[in-house]
Design an enzyme around this catalytic site. Structure first.
Site, short mmCIF file in Angstrom:
data_model
loop_
_atom_site.label_atom_id
_atom_site.label_comp_id
_atom_site.label_asym_id
_atom_site.label_seq_id
_atom_site.Cartn_x
_atom_site.Cartn_y
_atom_site.Cartn_z
N CYS A 43 -4.65 12.43 13.29
CA CYS A 43 -5.40 11.17 13.31
C CYS A 43 -5.06 10.43 14.60
CB CYS A 43 -5.09 10.33 12.08
SG CYS A 43 -3.43 9.69 12.11
N ASP A 70 5.31 19.97 8.04
CA ASP A 70 6.30 21.05 7.96
C ASP A 70 7.50 20.69 7.08
OD1 ASP A 70 6.56 19.24 10.28
OD2 ASP A 70 8.48 20.25 10.54
N LEU A 71 7.90 19.42 7.09
CA LEU A 71 9.07 19.03 6.28
C LEU A 71 8.72 19.06 4.78
CD1 LEU A 71 10.39 16.11 8.50
CD2 LEU A 71 11.33 18.42 8.32
N ARG A 76 -8.68 -0.57 5.03
CA ARG A 76 -7.86 0.49 4.43
C ARG A 76 -6.49 -0.05 4.02
NH1 ARG A 76 -6.57 5.23 7.94
NH2 ARG A 76 -5.22 5.39 6.14
N ARG A 111 -4.65 10.59 4.62
CA ARG A 111 -3.59 11.61 4.73
C ARG A 111 -2.50 11.47 3.69
NH1 ARG A 111 -6.24 12.36 8.76
NH2 ARG A 111 -6.66 10.19 9.23
N LYS A 141 0.85 -1.21 0.00
CA LYS A 141 0.00 0.00 0.00
C LYS A 141 0.87 1.24 0.00
CE LYS A 141 -1.72 1.48 4.12
NZ LYS A 141 -1.39 2.86 4.49
N ASN A 142 1.92 1.23 0.84
CA ASN A 142 2.71 2.45 1.02
C ASN A 142 3.71 2.69 -0.09
OD1 ASN A 142 1.18 2.86 3.25
ND2 ASN A 142 2.77 2.34 4.73
N ARG A 167 -0.30 14.73 12.35
CA ARG A 167 0.43 14.38 11.14
C ARG A 167 0.98 15.68 10.53
NH1 ARG A 167 -1.12 9.08 9.71
NH2 ARG A 167 0.68 9.00 8.38
N PRO A 168 2.07 16.21 11.12
CA PRO A 168 2.59 17.49 10.61
C PRO A 168 3.10 17.35 9.18
CG PRO A 168 4.15 16.47 12.10
CD PRO A 168 2.92 15.64 12.14
N ASP A 202 4.78 0.57 12.10
CA ASP A 202 3.53 -0.02 11.60
C ASP A 202 3.35 -1.47 12.05
OD1 ASP A 202 3.43 1.68 8.37
OD2 ASP A 202 3.07 2.33 10.42
C1 EPZ Z 1 4.41 6.80 6.26
O1 EPZ Z 1 3.65 7.88 6.75
C2 EPZ Z 1 3.45 5.62 6.23
N1 EPZ Z 1 2.32 5.94 5.36
C3 EPZ Z 1 2.95 5.32 7.64
O2 EPZ Z 1 2.15 4.15 7.54
C4 EPZ Z 1 4.15 5.02 8.53
O3 EPZ Z 1 3.69 4.80 9.85
C5 EPZ Z 1 5.12 6.21 8.50
O4 EPZ Z 1 5.50 6.48 7.14
C6 EPZ Z 1 6.38 5.94 9.30
O5 EPZ Z 1 7.01 4.80 8.80
C7 EPZ Z 1 2.48 5.87 4.02
O6 EPZ Z 1 3.56 5.59 3.52
C8 EPZ Z 1 1.26 6.13 3.19
P1 EPZ Z 1 6.54 10.08 8.27
P2 EPZ Z 1 4.30 9.37 6.75
O7 EPZ Z 1 6.47 11.39 7.57
O8 EPZ Z 1 5.23 9.50 5.59
C9 EPZ Z 1 7.08 13.25 11.67
C10 EPZ Z 1 0.23 2.85 7.77
O9 EPZ Z 1 -0.24 2.30 8.77
N2 EPZ Z 1 6.92 14.26 10.62
O10 EPZ Z 1 7.64 9.13 7.90
O11 EPZ Z 1 3.21 10.34 6.89
C11 EPZ Z 1 5.80 12.46 11.90
O12 EPZ Z 1 4.95 13.13 12.81
C12 EPZ Z 1 0.75 4.27 7.86
O13 EPZ Z 1 0.37 2.31 6.64
C13 EPZ Z 1 7.22 15.60 10.91
O14 EPZ Z 1 7.60 15.93 12.03
O15 EPZ Z 1 5.16 9.33 8.08
C14 EPZ Z 1 6.33 11.17 12.48
O16 EPZ Z 1 6.56 11.35 13.86
C15 EPZ Z 1 0.48 4.88 9.21
N3 EPZ Z 1 7.07 16.53 9.92
C16 EPZ Z 1 7.67 10.98 11.78
O17 EPZ Z 1 8.03 12.27 11.24
C17 EPZ Z 1 6.66 16.20 8.65
O18 EPZ Z 1 6.57 17.10 7.79
C18 EPZ Z 1 7.65 10.00 10.64
O19 EPZ Z 1 6.53 10.34 9.84
C19 EPZ Z 1 6.39 14.84 8.38
C20 EPZ Z 1 6.53 13.90 9.37
#
Ligand code: EPZ
Length: 419
Positions: free
Chosen positions: A115, A123-124, A399, A91, A21-22, A120-121, A307
């Site tokens: 969520c 900012d990056l 989902r 998201r 999915k991801n 789910r920030p 996950d």
């Molecule tokens: C991906 O989400 C996955 N989703 C998530 O899987 C997974 O849990 C996550 O990566 C971490 O491995 C998809 O790929 C569709 P991140 P993503 O940005 O990219 C922080 C599932 O169950 N962060 O890697 O949104 C954030 O809060 C889902 O399939 C910032 O601070 O996650 C988190 O603490 C749930 N600023 C950390 O980074 C930002 O701009 C990692 O989040 C973005 C993220």
């Protein structure tokens, strides 16, 4: 709303893992970078995928989805707004921002709300696109981006929790059409990013270093259509490793890539399982009669995946001792603790830590699914618990898992879906 009715089961046989999915979600968004036809195989049939398809149709794509293959073409209209009503339910659709902006010079995507697993920030994502020269405006729940032409740059994309998967995807996709060279530092190394980079290179992008913390992109003028096979879903494969551990059932997990699961297989071995892998990319797991406790810390890839934290917590709830789980990616991702405790588990959560005191047995109860992976944890707990378990709101599971109850039933699980 559907529910699952589950009884204690012992399973055997083999299960086939679906496409990731991801990996599929950002790759579907990447088709916005070209007007030519793209063909994507091994796409799992999930509600999240269907939402991403709807968003792309709003954005002017014509999509045919059958037998796990997506054929994506461009229709006439060129809208550039991904509507809130669709984005709020998924998201990951925020990763349409980068490709839309790069291809159409402007994009408007609803901000992903918070969520259940935490805020789910983005900012990056915004920082990276601004560094490439985009003007970004965030107001009344939308992120609006404009850029006449994006310029390559050296960008540091590390956040307070390390790398970001979808921020890396967004910036990588935008950089493929930016002028000059872009270096993404502290890029996510997940296999899903590697699969996205392969898709982009097949479209004609110039990318090096994917799956390492430093990705180098040389911008090109245009990108064309291409064809790609989605990698297996490592989280689904890891979920079935947890099913095996929780039900004391030897399983063969087929069409999984064991190379994506080193940290997970190490944890399973520490819990007492013996694991073999075959070159036809199968994982054979034989769990121990009694599980050893093990400490788990979630980290960006190749660390233990957040996950799979909930699923392994369900297994450790029946281990012969105390385990410490540290959640370093989403410190609030513990909605499943209360539900597991209602099944007789003894878990104490303090901040990003959960102390799991293994019990002899769990007992079936009526429990509520909350997020996609927590729901899988409750199914796993139910398969290993005495008496009947009912997991409500299984739309969460739909989902991210392609017909999980069919796959489990084929292995002999006592599980049925009821309205
Ligand atoms: C991906 O989400 C996955 N989703 C998530 O899987 C997974 O849990 C996550 O990566 C971490 O491995 C998809 O790929 C569709 P991140 P993503 O940005 O990219 C922080 C599932 O169950 N962060 O890697 O949104 C954030 O809060 C889902 O399939 C910032 O601070 O996650 C988190 O603490 C749930 N600023 C950390 O980074 C930002 O701009 C990692 O989040 C973005 C993220």
């Amino acid at each position: 709303m559907d529910k699952f009715v589950i009884h204690k089961s012992s399973l055997k046989g083999s299960v086939e893992i679906s496409g990731s999915k991801n990996a599929a979600l950002p790759i579907i968004a990447a088709t916005l970078l070209t007007d030519e036809e793209c063909k994507i195989h091994n796409v799992p049939c999930l509600s999240d995928i269907k939402i991403m398809i709807k968003i792309l149709e709003v954005l002017g794509k014509e999509i045919n989805f059958e037998k796990n293959t997506l054929v994506i073409k461009t229709k006439k209209k060129k809208n550039y707004t991904a509507p809130y009503r669709l984005v709020k339910t998924m998201r990951a659709s925020f990763c349409c921002l980068g490709p839309l902006l790069a291809k159409r010079k402007k994009a408007k995507v609803s901000l992903p709300g918070g969520c259940i697993i935490g805020t789910r920030p983005v900012d990056l994502h915004i920082k990276g696109l601004e560094e490439l020269g985009a003007q970004i405006r965030v107001e009344n729940g939308y992120c609006e981006a404009k850029a006449k032409n994006l310029k390559g740059k050296r960008i540091y994309l590390g956040g307070p929790f390390g790398s970001s998967v979808l921020a890396t995807a967004n910036i990588l996709m935008a950089a493929t059409l930016a002028e000059g060279e872009t270096f993404i530092e502290y890029a996510a190394c997940e296999p899903e990013i590697e699969n996205l980079a392969l898709f982009l290179k097949k479209m004609g992008a110039n990318i090096e270093g994917e799956a390492t913390p430093l990705i180098k992109v040389k911008g090109v003028k245009t990108l064309g259509g291409c064809e790609l096979e989605i990698i297996p879903d490592r989280i689904e494969a890891g979920t079935f490793i947890a099913v095996s551990l929780a039900t004391n059932s030897p399983l063969e997990i087929k069409k999984a890539n064991p190379d994506y699961l080193t940290s997970v297989m190490e944890a399973a071995k520490k819990m007492g399982a013996s694991i073999d892998v075959s070159k036809e990319s199968s994982i054979f797991i034989k769990p121990p009669r009694n599980l050893n406790p093990v400490n788990i810390t979630t980290l960006p890839y190749p660390g233990f995946p957040t996950d799979l934290q909930a699923q392994f917590m369900a297994c450790l709830s029946k281990a012969a001792g105390v385990s410490l789980i540290t959640e370093k990616i989403y410190p609030d991702r513990f909605m499943h603790v209360a539900e597991l405790n209602r099944m007789g588990a003894l878990i104490q959560r303090t901040g990003p830590y959960a102390i799991v005191e293994g019990r002899q047995n769990l007992y079936g109860a009526e429990v509520m699914a909350s997020d996609l992976r927590a729901s899988a944890a409750l199914v796993i707990a139910g398969l290993g618990a005495e008496r009947k378990t009912q997991v409500l709101r299984v739309y969460h599971i739909d989902r991210g898992y392609d017909r999980i109850e069919e796959k489990l039933k084929k292995l002999g699980a006592k599980i049925k879906r009821e309205k």
